[in-house]
Write a protein that holds these residues in place. Structure first.
Motif, PDB file in Angstrom:
ATOM      1  N   LYS A  45       0.861  -0.638   0.139  1.00 50.18           N
ATOM      2  CA  LYS A  45      -0.608   0.071  -0.181  1.00 50.18           C
ATOM      3  C   LYS A  45       0.373   0.983  -0.488  1.00 50.18           C
ATOM      4  N   GLU A  46       2.019   1.134   0.862  1.00 49.01           N
ATOM      5  CA  GLU A  46       3.031   2.168   0.840  1.00 49.01           C
ATOM      6  C   GLU A  46       3.302   2.786  -0.390  1.00 49.01           C
ATOM      7  N   ALA A  47       4.014   0.970  -0.842  1.00 48.45           N
ATOM      8  CA  ALA A  47       4.992   1.647  -2.639  1.00 48.45           C
ATOM      9  C   ALA A  47       3.987   1.923  -3.499  1.00 48.45           C
ATOM     10  N   VAL A  48       2.500   1.852  -3.261  1.00 51.35           N
ATOM     11  CA  VAL A  48       1.775   2.174  -5.286  1.00 51.35           C
ATOM     12  C   VAL A  48       1.301   3.075  -4.012  1.00 51.35           C
ATOM     13  N   SER A  49       1.033   3.320  -3.556  1.00 46.10           N
ATOM     14  CA  SER A  49       0.534   5.261  -2.706  1.00 46.10           C
ATOM     15  C   SER A  49       1.533   6.156  -4.068  1.00 46.10           C
ATOM     16  N   HIS A  50       2.959   5.961  -4.689  1.00 40.53           N
ATOM     17  CA  HIS A  50       3.651   6.527  -5.607  1.00 40.53           C
ATOM     18  C   HIS A  50       2.713   6.427  -6.597  1.00 40.53           C
ATOM     19  N   VAL A  51       2.328   5.687  -6.904  1.00 40.42           N
ATOM     20  CA  VAL A  51       2.099   5.133  -8.482  1.00 40.42           C
ATOM     21  C   VAL A  51       1.695   6.750  -8.918  1.00 40.42           C
ATOM     22  N   THR A  52       1.617   7.407  -9.950  1.00 38.49           N
ATOM     23  CA  THR A  52       1.164   8.343 -10.850  1.00 38.49           C
ATOM     24  C   THR A  52       0.677   8.156 -11.410  1.00 38.49           C
ATOM     25  N   LYS A  53       0.946   6.602 -12.999  1.00 36.47           N
ATOM     26  CA  LYS A  53       0.517   6.496 -14.331  1.00 36.47           C
ATOM     27  C   LYS A  53       0.602   4.843 -14.417  1.00 36.47           C
ATOM     28  N   VAL A  54      -0.378   4.198 -15.400  1.00 36.09           N
ATOM     29  CA  VAL A  54      -0.326   3.159 -15.591  1.00 36.09           C
ATOM     30  C   VAL A  54      -1.246   2.714 -17.320  1.00 36.09           C
ATOM     31  N   GLN A  55      -0.207   2.295 -17.539  1.00 35.11           N
ATOM     32  CA  GLN A  55      -0.456   1.928 -19.068  1.00 35.11           C
ATOM     33  C   GLN A  55      -0.073   0.857 -19.554  1.00 35.11           C
ATOM     34  N   GLY A  56      -0.907   0.238 -20.462  1.00 32.29           N
ATOM     35  CA  GLY A  56      -0.783  -1.177 -20.813  1.00 32.29           C
ATOM     36  C   GLY A  56      -1.693  -2.652 -19.727  1.00 32.29           C
ATOM     37  N   ALA A  57      -2.065  -2.230 -18.558  1.00 33.02           N
ATOM     38  CA  ALA A  57      -2.985  -3.128 -18.348  1.00 33.02           C
ATOM     39  C   ALA A  57      -4.570  -3.557 -18.928  1.00 33.02           C
ATOM     40  N   ASP A  58      -4.769  -2.786 -19.434  1.00 31.44           N
ATOM     41  CA  ASP A  58      -5.919  -3.766 -20.345  1.00 31.44           C
ATOM     42  C   ASP A  58      -6.247  -3.808 -21.188  1.00 31.44           C
ATOM     43  N   ASP A  59      -5.031  -4.201 -22.380  1.00 30.62           N
ATOM     44  CA  ASP A  59      -5.078  -4.419 -23.577  1.00 30.62           C
ATOM     45  C   ASP A  59      -4.179  -5.309 -23.068  1.00 30.62           C
ATOM     46  N   GLN A  60      -4.710  -6.381 -22.910  1.00 28.74           N
ATOM     47  CA  GLN A  60      -4.476  -7.953 -23.050  1.00 28.74           C
ATOM     48  C   GLN A  60      -4.149  -9.169 -23.786  1.00 28.74           C
ATOM     49  N   ASP A  64      -2.408 -12.582 -23.842  1.00 26.29           N
ATOM     50  CA  ASP A  64      -1.207 -13.535 -23.139  1.00 26.29           C
ATOM     51  C   ASP A  64      -0.232 -14.175 -24.568  1.00 26.29           C
ATOM     52  N   ILE A  65      -0.303 -13.102 -25.109  1.00 26.12           N
ATOM     53  CA  ILE A  65       1.466 -13.235 -26.221  1.00 26.12           C
ATOM     54  C   ILE A  65       2.260 -12.801 -25.468  1.00 26.12           C
ATOM     55  N   LEU A  66       2.062 -11.088 -25.626  1.00 25.07           N
ATOM     56  CA  LEU A  66       3.144 -10.289 -25.376  1.00 25.07           C
ATOM     57  C   LEU A  66       2.405  -9.627 -24.178  1.00 25.07           C
ATOM     58  N   ASP A  67       2.309  -9.356 -23.678  1.00 20.37           N
ATOM     59  CA  ASP A  67       1.215  -8.411 -22.258  1.00 20.37           C
ATOM     60  C   ASP A  67       2.750  -7.426 -21.894  1.00 20.37           C
ATOM     61  N   THR A  68       2.682  -6.512 -22.360  1.00 19.82           N
ATOM     62  CA  THR A  68       3.629  -5.894 -21.369  1.00 19.82           C
ATOM     63  C   THR A  68       2.752  -4.331 -20.923  1.00 19.82           C
ATOM     64  N   ALA A  69       3.221  -3.991 -19.147  1.00 19.25           N
ATOM     65  CA  ALA A  69       2.112  -3.362 -18.948  1.00 19.25           C
ATOM     66  C   ALA A  69       3.803  -2.114 -18.575  1.00 19.25           C
ATOM     67  N   ASP A  70       3.290  -0.814 -18.434  1.00 16.29           N
ATOM     68  CA  ASP A  70       4.373   0.293 -17.647  1.00 16.29           C
ATOM     69  C   ASP A  70       3.679   1.125 -16.807  1.00 16.29           C
ATOM     70  N   VAL A  71       4.342   1.064 -15.355  1.00 21.86           N
ATOM     71  CA  VAL A  71       3.529   1.552 -14.150  1.00 21.86           C
ATOM     72  C   VAL A  71       4.882   2.539 -13.984  1.00 21.86           C
ATOM     73  N   TYR A  72       4.172   4.115 -13.377  1.00 18.42           N
ATOM     74  CA  TYR A  72       5.131   5.641 -13.406  1.00 18.42           C
ATOM     75  C   TYR A  72       4.757   5.716 -12.231  1.00 18.42           C
ATOM     76  N   THR A  73       6.203   6.039 -11.488  1.00 15.02           N
ATOM     77  CA  THR A  73       6.165   6.528  -9.574  1.00 15.02           C
ATOM     78  C   THR A  73       6.701   7.958  -9.751  1.00 15.02           C
ATOM     79  N   ASP A  74       6.405   8.644  -9.225  1.00 19.59           N
ATOM     80  CA  ASP A  74       6.673   9.706  -8.327  1.00 19.59           C
ATOM     81  C   ASP A  74       8.704   9.837  -7.712  1.00 19.59           C
ATOM     82  N   PHE A  75       8.958   8.577  -7.560  1.00 24.07           N
ATOM     83  CA  PHE A  75      10.217   8.492  -7.038  1.00 24.07           C
ATOM     84  C   PHE A  75      11.313   8.747  -8.007  1.00 24.07           C
ATOM     85  N   THR A  76      12.310   8.837  -7.565  1.00 26.78           N
ATOM     86  CA  THR A  76      13.410   9.754  -8.714  1.00 26.78           C
ATOM     87  C   THR A  76      15.126   9.086  -8.039  1.00 26.78           C
TER      88      THR A  76
END
Length: 161
Positions: free
Chosen positions: A88-103, A105-117
């Motif tokens: 919960k603490e780690a995910v509170s830093h997530v700002t954007k998620v891309q690619g989670a909806d389109d799957q 099962d061959i080559l599924d990729t998702a990107d998660v962007y955070t506010d870490f530096t």
């Protein structure tokens, strides 16, 4: 095997993979005929829609309201309900998620962007593994890869889902 044969073989394999990916990335079983039929019914002069269509439209709008939450918001809500305190603490830093909806099962990729530096040497490397783990709990794929990035777009970590 000669160099030209290896190149041709590589090209053929690449085309097969692309073909398989595009064949599985279909329209989810709703053919274009369905879309055309509903579009032509809406274009009828004099409002030729039936009364049942109005209730269906209202139900569709209610369903769309629930799905209008961004992928990041959906992911955060899942972790708030099912995750550990550290996740919960780690995910509170997530700002954007891309690619989670389109799957597919061959080559599924998702990107998660955070506010870490700080990139891979910064503070977000440990939480990135927790984020990738929580993502794997949220989405499942036969061959998925989630990549976690910091605020500057630098790689923090990745994991399979």
């Amino acid at each position: 095997m000669g160099m030209k044969s290896k190149i041709v073989l590589g090209a053929v394999v690449g085309l097969v993979v692309i073909g398989a990916a595009s064949a599985n990335g279909g329209d989810g079983g709703t053919g274009s005929a369905d879309k055309g039929a509903s579009a032509s019914a809406d274009k009828q002069p004099g409002g030729a829609k039936d009364a049942g269509a109005d209730t269906a439209d209202a139900a569709d709008k209610a369903g769309q309201t629930e799905q209008k939450a961004s992928q990041a918001e959906q992911f955060k809500a899942f972790v708030q309900e099912n995750g550990t305190d550290q996740e919960k603490e780690a995910v509170s830093h997530v700002t954007k998620v891309q690619g989670a909806d389109d799957q597919n099962d061959i080559l599924d990729t998702a990107d998660v962007y955070t506010d870490f530096t700080g990139g891979i040497m910064g503070e977000g490397t440990g939480p990135a593994k927790l984020i990738a783990s929580a993502f794997a709990d949220w989405k499942q794929s036969a061959n998925g890869l989630v990549t976690v990035y910091d605020a500057d777009g630098e790689l923090l970590g990745n994991g399979q889902f």
